[in-house]
Scaffold this active site. Sequence first.
Site, PDB file in Angstrom:
ATOM      1  N   GLU A   1      46.298  18.040  -3.575  1.00  0.00           N
ATOM      2  CA  GLU A   1      45.929  18.041  -2.152  1.00  0.00           C
ATOM      3  C   GLU A   1      45.647  16.652  -1.591  1.00  0.00           C
ATOM      4  O   GLU A   1      44.507  16.306  -1.262  1.00  0.00           O
ATOM      5  CB  GLU A   1      44.731  18.968  -1.890  1.00  0.00           C
TER       6      GLU A   1
ATOM      7  N   GLU B   1      47.583  26.887  -6.321  1.00  0.00           N
ATOM      8  CA  GLU B   1      46.286  27.465  -5.960  1.00  0.00           C
ATOM      9  C   GLU B   1      46.475  28.533  -4.891  1.00  0.00           C
ATOM     10  O   GLU B   1      47.268  28.346  -3.968  1.00  0.00           O
ATOM     11  CB  GLU B   1      45.316  26.423  -5.378  1.00  0.00           C
TER      12      GLU B   1
HETATM   13  C1  GBH Z   1      41.293  23.477  -2.486  1.00  0.00           C
HETATM   14  O1  GBH Z   1      40.864  22.951  -1.290  1.00  0.00           O
HETATM   15  C2  GBH Z   1      40.947  22.515  -3.565  1.00  0.00           C
HETATM   16  O2  GBH Z   1      42.092  22.035  -4.237  1.00  0.00           O
HETATM   17  C3  GBH Z   1      39.951  23.049  -4.550  1.00  0.00           C
HETATM   18  O3  GBH Z   1      39.399  21.995  -5.260  1.00  0.00           O
HETATM   19  C4  GBH Z   1      38.931  23.866  -3.792  1.00  0.00           C
HETATM   20  O4  GBH Z   1      37.857  24.247  -4.590  1.00  0.00           O
HETATM   21  C5  GBH Z   1      39.636  25.076  -3.272  1.00  0.00           C
HETATM   22  O5  GBH Z   1      40.814  24.759  -2.604  1.00  0.00           O
HETATM   23  C6  GBH Z   1      38.780  25.965  -2.383  1.00  0.00           C
HETATM   24  O6  GBH Z   1      38.336  25.293  -1.267  1.00  0.00           O
HETATM   25  O7  GBH Z   1      36.819  20.583   7.750  1.00  0.00           O
HETATM   26  O8  GBH Z   1      35.429  22.539   7.392  1.00  0.00           O
HETATM   27  O9  GBH Z   1      37.651  22.787   8.314  1.00  0.00           O
HETATM   28  C7  GBH Z   1      41.080  23.741  -0.157  1.00  0.00           C
HETATM   29  C8  GBH Z   1      41.510  22.846   0.954  1.00  0.00           C
HETATM   30  C9  GBH Z   1      39.383  23.005   2.117  1.00  0.00           C
HETATM   31  C10 GBH Z   1      41.266  21.874   3.011  1.00  0.00           C
HETATM   32  C11 GBH Z   1      38.769  23.083   3.489  1.00  0.00           C
HETATM   33  C12 GBH Z   1      40.682  21.950   4.360  1.00  0.00           C
HETATM   34  C13 GBH Z   1      38.805  22.139   5.721  1.00  0.00           C
HETATM   35  C14 GBH Z   1      37.326  22.153   5.796  1.00  0.00           C
HETATM   36  N1  GBH Z   1      40.824  22.975   2.193  1.00  0.00           N
HETATM   37  N2  GBH Z   1      39.251  22.013   4.322  1.00  0.00           N
HETATM   38  S1  GBH Z   1      36.765  21.995   7.450  1.00  0.00           S
END
Ligand code: GBH
Length: 454
Positions: free
Chosen positions: A172, A360
């Site tokens: 990511e 994922e």
């Molecule tokens: C993935 O991230 C990761 O690879 C993993 O490590 C993680 O634990 C898993 O998924 C679950 O989250 O600014 O509040 O709108 C997920 C990716 C996480 C990307 C949330 C966008 C936006 C948060 N996303 N993020 S916000």
Amino acid sequence: TSLQAAPSSRNFPNDFLWGSATASYQVEGAVQEDGRGPSIWDTFSHTPGKTHHGDTGDIADDFYHRYPQDIQLMKELGLKACRFSVSWTRIFPSGTGAPNQRGLDFYHRMVDALLAVGIQPFCTLYHWDLPQPLQDRGGWENRDTAKAFADYAGYTAGKLSDKVSHFMTMNEMRTFVQQGYGDGTHAPGLIVGPKRLAQLTHHVVLAHGMGVQAIRASARPDTRVGIADNVTVTTPVIEIPEHIAAARVAMREENAMFQTVIQEGRYTELYLKRLAADAPHYTPEEMTIIRSPMDFVGINVYQPTWIRADHSDAGYAVVPAPSSYPRMFSPWLSVGPEGIYWATKLVADIWKVKEIYITENGSSSSDLIAPDGAVYDTDRVMFLRNYLTQMQRAISDGVPIKGYFLWSLLDNFEWADGYEKRFGIVYVDFATQKRTPKLSAMFYKNLIASNRIV
Ligand code: GBH
């Protein structure tokens, strides 16, 4: 009996790889052990106010010590593959310099334990835990970090490739760039502005390409190299030709600075036009490195981005979700099962990708513990059933999806959300480290055993 689900054609291929995914800082703990050096996530999580409740990954799931039991759990669920990440600072405690054998030994032990029960290891080299000494020299804003990453990736893959067949350079890119340097909600917690952000984004894709080349130079020749990318999941708002065409255009443009440039070796005109004076400096030589061919593409799929046709320059527009749109326990995780179908189909179609993994997919849940002590996470089961139905639809359409890694096996350190958001299909009581498989673990186990979705 008549109450059993009728046989259906919703089978998965015989050799389909069902797995689960984790990341070093989210599960390992043991942050001071065997010579590990500090990463930006140690610094960030120990800075007051940065994570929910001040939670840190100091102990997490204690996977560093409990991996034998956790791998036993994977075996009981019938998993065929396990995606894990290597902590850079266990291998190179200060990011560069002399390697630390005791750190490498941990991954040998863990991988050996997986192989002993017939589980295929998939290795991610960078899941966000940048060595702190590299951040002190500018982190991803410093082009030298790309070289340091390639050296680390090549060294580590070279050591593990007798046992590990698949390596992913990074997890990511968008998340650690945007949240680490764009809005400051992840380590290193910076807000650098658009021009510096575009330049460091370029260093990140360059690091990926240099990493691919370094892995190829040092690992066994049959090693398969890819990435785990959270492409923006452009999904037609309804499935009619004009919106499908728009979603296809949007897939390239919304991912211009990541998947598109690593596939095509150039930034799209629209991307450069949108950035204008903030566009990054880059050379043709760098572009050749960035588009180094990969053997597979890993895609992390969570929330959809709904796309409609539009008469603007871009030819598409994003349709925002109304506030009543269904979400899981994380506010950002809106539910769009069709996303897994469209993301894989469009990636395969646009870039002629021959091998795709869902690296994922999964969901958070508030996980009520029932009076009988069990965790009936019916919301997560609903989420998985719907996404997996759409994944099966993609496979039926000929999209070359070879495996699926559920995020995650265990509840774990959910970055800035600390331990509040639980993504596991196995409940973890962090006070005692006791593991309790949830209803979704039973669902997944049965799905793997039957190899079909009903
Ligand atoms: C993935 O991230 C990761 O690879 C993993 O490590 C993680 O634990 C898993 O998924 C679950 O989250 O600014 O509040 O709108 C997920 C990716 C996480 C990307 C949330 C966008 C936006 C948060 N996303 N993020 S916000």
